[in-house]
Scaffold this motif. Structure first.
Motif, mmCIF file in Angstrom:
data_model
loop_
_atom_site.group_PDB
_atom_site.id
_atom_site.type_symbol
_atom_site.label_atom_id
_atom_site.label_comp_id
_atom_site.label_asym_id
_atom_site.label_seq_id
_atom_site.Cartn_x
_atom_site.Cartn_y
_atom_site.Cartn_z
ATOM 1 N N THR A 215 49.516 -45.498 63.230
ATOM 2 C CA THR A 215 48.896 -46.383 64.210
ATOM 3 C C THR A 215 47.385 -46.169 64.263
ATOM 4 O O THR A 215 46.621 -47.135 64.413
ATOM 5 C CB THR A 215 49.519 -46.165 65.596
ATOM 6 N N VAL A 216 46.942 -44.924 64.129
ATOM 7 C CA VAL A 216 45.508 -44.640 64.082
ATOM 8 C C VAL A 216 44.875 -45.377 62.913
ATOM 9 O O VAL A 216 43.823 -46.020 63.045
ATOM 10 C CB VAL A 216 45.252 -43.123 63.974
ATOM 11 N N ARG A 217 45.521 -45.286 61.752
ATOM 12 C CA ARG A 217 44.981 -45.979 60.583
ATOM 13 C C ARG A 217 44.860 -47.485 60.825
ATOM 14 O O ARG A 217 43.812 -48.098 60.559
ATOM 15 C CB ARG A 217 45.878 -45.735 59.360
ATOM 16 N N ASP A 218 45.925 -48.077 61.344
ATOM 17 C CA ASP A 218 45.932 -49.526 61.549
ATOM 18 C C ASP A 218 44.867 -49.960 62.555
ATOM 19 O O ASP A 218 44.205 -50.985 62.371
ATOM 20 C CB ASP A 218 47.307 -49.972 62.046
ATOM 21 N N GLU A 219 44.704 -49.187 63.621
ATOM 22 C CA GLU A 219 43.750 -49.563 64.655
ATOM 23 C C GLU A 219 42.312 -49.420 64.162
ATOM 24 O O GLU A 219 41.455 -50.248 64.485
ATOM 25 C CB GLU A 219 43.978 -48.706 65.904
ATOM 26 N N VAL A 220 42.039 -48.380 63.372
ATOM 27 C CA VAL A 220 40.698 -48.227 62.802
ATOM 28 C C VAL A 220 40.399 -49.382 61.864
ATOM 29 O O VAL A 220 39.307 -49.972 61.890
ATOM 30 C CB VAL A 220 40.568 -46.870 62.077
ATOM 31 N N ASN B 16 38.619 -48.297 53.960
ATOM 32 C CA ASN B 16 38.366 -47.038 53.262
ATOM 33 C C ASN B 16 38.793 -45.868 54.159
ATOM 34 O O ASN B 16 37.978 -45.086 54.634
ATOM 35 C CB ASN B 16 36.893 -46.933 52.900
ATOM 36 N N ILE B 17 40.100 -45.802 54.403
ATOM 37 C CA ILE B 17 40.660 -44.820 55.340
ATOM 38 C C ILE B 17 41.610 -43.907 54.575
ATOM 39 O O ILE B 17 42.533 -44.374 53.907
ATOM 40 C CB ILE B 17 41.419 -45.523 56.481
ATOM 41 N N ARG B 18 41.368 -42.610 54.672
ATOM 42 C CA ARG B 18 42.145 -41.632 53.910
ATOM 43 C C ARG B 18 42.868 -40.695 54.877
ATOM 44 O O ARG B 18 42.383 -40.446 55.974
ATOM 45 C CB ARG B 18 41.232 -40.803 53.013
ATOM 46 N N LEU B 19 44.000 -40.183 54.436
ATOM 47 C CA LEU B 19 44.720 -39.165 55.197
ATOM 48 C C LEU B 19 44.607 -37.834 54.475
ATOM 49 O O LEU B 19 44.907 -37.741 53.283
ATOM 50 C CB LEU B 19 46.191 -39.550 55.353
ATOM 51 N N CYS B 20 44.156 -36.807 55.189
ATOM 52 C CA CYS B 20 44.056 -35.451 54.637
ATOM 53 C C CYS B 20 44.937 -34.542 55.480
ATOM 54 O O CYS B 20 44.658 -34.317 56.663
ATOM 55 C CB CYS B 20 42.618 -34.952 54.672
ATOM 56 N N VAL B 21 46.009 -34.017 54.884
ATOM 57 C CA VAL B 21 46.969 -33.184 55.611
ATOM 58 C C VAL B 21 46.797 -31.730 55.177
ATOM 59 O O VAL B 21 47.020 -31.384 54.013
ATOM 60 C CB VAL B 21 48.417 -33.641 55.348
ATOM 61 N N GLY B 22 46.385 -30.885 56.104
ATOM 62 C CA GLY B 22 46.169 -29.479 55.815
ATOM 63 C C GLY B 22 47.451 -28.673 55.849
ATOM 64 O O GLY B 22 48.407 -29.017 56.555
ATOM 65 N N VAL B 23 47.472 -27.583 55.087
ATOM 66 C CA VAL B 23 48.638 -26.696 55.020
ATOM 67 C C VAL B 23 48.181 -25.249 55.212
ATOM 68 O O VAL B 23 46.987 -24.949 55.250
ATOM 69 C CB VAL B 23 49.382 -26.817 53.680
ATOM 70 N N GLY B 24 49.165 -24.363 55.294
ATOM 71 C CA GLY B 24 48.882 -22.931 55.353
ATOM 72 C C GLY B 24 49.168 -22.296 54.013
ATOM 73 O O GLY B 24 48.539 -22.601 53.004
ATOM 74 N N ASP C 244 51.718 -42.036 51.637
ATOM 75 C CA ASP C 244 50.835 -42.396 50.532
ATOM 76 C C ASP C 244 50.809 -43.914 50.354
ATOM 77 O O ASP C 244 49.747 -44.512 50.149
ATOM 78 C CB ASP C 244 51.296 -41.718 49.239
ATOM 79 N N GLN C 245 51.976 -44.534 50.477
ATOM 80 C CA GLN C 245 52.022 -45.991 50.389
ATOM 81 C C GLN C 245 51.296 -46.612 51.585
ATOM 82 O O GLN C 245 50.568 -47.589 51.444
ATOM 83 C CB GLN C 245 53.482 -46.482 50.360
ATOM 84 N N TYR C 246 51.502 -46.051 52.760
ATOM 85 C CA TYR C 246 50.904 -46.617 53.962
ATOM 86 C C TYR C 246 49.386 -46.541 53.924
ATOM 87 O O TYR C 246 48.689 -47.436 54.411
ATOM 88 C CB TYR C 246 51.432 -45.901 55.208
ATOM 89 N N PHE C 247 48.878 -45.468 53.327
ATOM 90 C CA PHE C 247 47.429 -45.304 53.216
ATOM 91 C C PHE C 247 46.894 -45.824 51.882
ATOM 92 O O PHE C 247 45.803 -45.455 51.468
ATOM 93 C CB PHE C 247 47.046 -43.831 53.414
ATOM 94 N N LYS C 248 47.672 -46.667 51.229
ATOM 95 C CA LYS C 248 47.235 -47.343 50.002
ATOM 96 C C LYS C 248 46.806 -46.353 48.920
ATOM 97 O O LYS C 248 45.768 -46.502 48.265
ATOM 98 C CB LYS C 248 46.071 -48.312 50.288
ATOM 99 N N GLY C 249 47.615 -45.297 48.739
ATOM 100 C CA GLY C 249 47.323 -44.305 47.716
ATOM 101 C C GLY C 249 46.254 -43.299 48.102
ATOM 102 O O GLY C 249 45.793 -42.531 47.259
ATOM 103 N N LYS C 250 45.877 -43.264 49.384
ATOM 104 C CA LYS C 250 44.795 -42.375 49.832
ATOM 105 C C LYS C 250 45.287 -41.319 50.817
ATOM 106 O O LYS C 250 44.580 -40.928 51.731
ATOM 107 C CB LYS C 250 43.667 -43.191 50.480
ATOM 108 N N ALA C 251 46.520 -40.831 50.630
ATOM 109 C CA ALA C 251 47.046 -39.728 51.443
ATOM 110 C C ALA C 251 47.165 -38.504 50.560
ATOM 111 O O ALA C 251 47.808 -38.542 49.507
ATOM 112 C CB ALA C 251 48.400 -40.102 52.035
#
Length: 477
Positions: free
Chosen positions: A106-111, A119-127, A143-150
């Motif tokens: 929802t954050v992605r869609d609203e932005v 030009n919206i990317r998702l960066c998921v951090g790990v330990g 990855d599909q939702y962010f158009k290959g940018k997750a």
């Protein structure tokens, strides 16, 4: 009191877990177990989202996220600007992960809608489990939702130096590779033994979005009560402030998912959640600290200390010999900082500085959990039985090469639990299986929890909450 157990978290297919087909029995299915709901113990608990399907939960979270973002200023982001939505792998493990994933979508869609940028990317951090974020991205089709940018970002990725008031610390370069960043997180109490409910919402800036050097400073240099200063210093840096737009937080409590909060001011938001968490989690943690004896069963697809019951961690119960919310308590029995004092079964230092692990834990039975966390400490400190294929997983875990030297393999969960309760001489069993809204326990322990809850509620409201709030400079009103 229910006459049946609460549903445990579903097993997940993961590099870090045994094949779900090898999981023969869930602890909640053992004879004599009962589900105890947090709302029945503490009627003033926050009401969780209650729906009959994952789709309905997603719709409610989406509506909450949109309502919150409506009051957030996104005007910094201009058409075509690059935006990194920063997330943490742990959020996808909370109550199945659907709510956190939907909030992020929802954050992605609203932005995109309001700021006219794609030009919206998702960066998921790990330990330490580097593949975990990739698994969650795949599971929730992000990855599909962010158009290959997750993408997953790891603590060994290339760093970016960040000048802070206490010196140079290092963020992950890819986390800050966009012109703007949006912080998506949650208020789960999680590592209370580190953050101690001080700057909880800032934590990913020194963890999920930071390199191994900064993470190690958090874990091994600063210690409890001081570690979150690193996260706050990184957030307050001119570098991060020049990129920060807003924070969107999934609201959770021991009762379940509550909703969403979004703010431009993370400092203000953090104070709000400190007060909420002290109330929401304070009662259940204090109640469990009153339990005098129990056999614990781990039956959850997460690392040893991050397995959950009633919204809190096994690690929180291990530390129940002290009040983790009380800032006059210097150290908790377990955290990575304290682990350094245990090269063997006894600490290098004996005395008041190092409180012992919770003596109420008479035995630990591990039916199901993830590999990839250094946990030999637990087997050294607690009589430990490991069931079936789980024992093989741990024995071959690179981070637990000697764990099974201190533990005993058993072939059957029910026999293992029966044996543990006999030698421990207690009928009390507590299951850390991620059940939403409550805890699965044996019948005698269920009765004990209900008996103790009213007095605990009064103690927290009238004695502990005023102390906790005063220590943090937060108004009681």
């Amino acid at each position: 009191m229910r006459d049946q157990t609460l549903a445990p978290t579903e097993p997940r297919a993961s590099y870090y877990n045994i094949d779900p087909k090898a999981l023969q029995t869930r602890a909640a299915d053992l004879p004599g177990m009962r589900g105890v709901r947090i709302a029945d113990l503490f009627p003033d608990s926050p009401r969780a989202i209650t729906t009959e399907s994952p789709d309905a939960i997603r719709e409610k979270v989406k509506a909450d996220t949109l309502a919150q973002l409506a009051n957030v200023d996104l005007s910094k982001i201009q058409p075509g600007d690059s935006v990194n939505v920063l997330a943490s792998h742990h959020g996808f493990s909370i109550f199945g992960g659907e709510a956190y994933a939907e909030m992020i979508r929802t954050v992605r869609d609203e932005v995109q809608h309001r700021c006219k940028t794609q030009n919206i990317r998702l960066c998921v951090g790990v330990g330490m489990r580097f593949r975990e974020a990739e698994e969650y991205i795949k599971k929730f089709e992000l990855d599909q939702y962010f158009k290959g940018k997750a993408n997953s970002i790891c603590p060994v990725d290339e760093g970016v130096p960040i000048t802070t008031e206490i010196g140079t610390l290092y963020g992950i370069r890819r986390a800050y590779s966009a012109k703007w960043v949006i912080h998506t997180h949650n208020n789960d109490v999680r590592e209370l033994h580190y953050h101690r409910q001080i700057g909880r919402l800032f934590k990913p800036f020194a963890m999920s979005y930071a390199t191994i050097e900064t993470r190690s400073s958090y874990h091994q240099s600063m210690g409890p009560r001081a570690s979150n200063m690193l996260a706050r210093m990184i957030f307050e840096s001119s570098y991060v402030q020049s990129k920060f737009v807003c924070s969107v937080i999934l609201q959770v409590a021991p009762t379940g998912t509550i909703g969403v909060s979004a703010r431009n001011d993370l400092r203000e938001q953090d104070v709000e959640f400190a007060k909420l968490n002290l109330g929401w989690y304070g009662k259940i943690i204090t109640l469990l600290s009153k339990v005098k004896e129990a056999v614990l069963v781990i039956d959850y697809p997460g690392p040893f200390p991050y397995t959950t019951a009633g919204g809190i961690l096994f690690g929180n119960f291990l530390n129940a010999t002290v009040d983790e919310f009380d800032l006059d308590v210097s150290f908790t029995p377990f955290n990575r900082y304290m682990d350094m004092l245990y090269p063997g079964q006894t600490p290098l230092y004996n005395g008041d500085l190092v409180p012992p692990p919770n003596p109420a834990i008479k035995a630990l039975v591990i039916n199901y959990c993830s590999k990839g966390y250094p946990g030999t400490f637990f087997a050294q400190q607690l009589p430990t039985l490991v069931v079936g294929a789980q024992a093989e997983l741990i024995a071959n875990d690179e981070q637990n090469t000697t764990f099974m030297n201190y533990a005993l393999k058993v072939d059957d969960l029910e026999r293992g639990v029966n044996f543990a309760t006999r030698f421990a001489k207690t009928p009390n069993v507590m299951i850390f299986d991620g059940a939403v809204g409550g805890i699965n326990v044996s019948e005698p322990l269920a009765e004990e929890l209900h008996r103790m809850a009213p007095a605990v509620s009064e103690e927290v409201d009238n004695v502990l909450m005023p102390r906790w709030l005063k220590q943090r400079g937060i108004s009681i009103l």
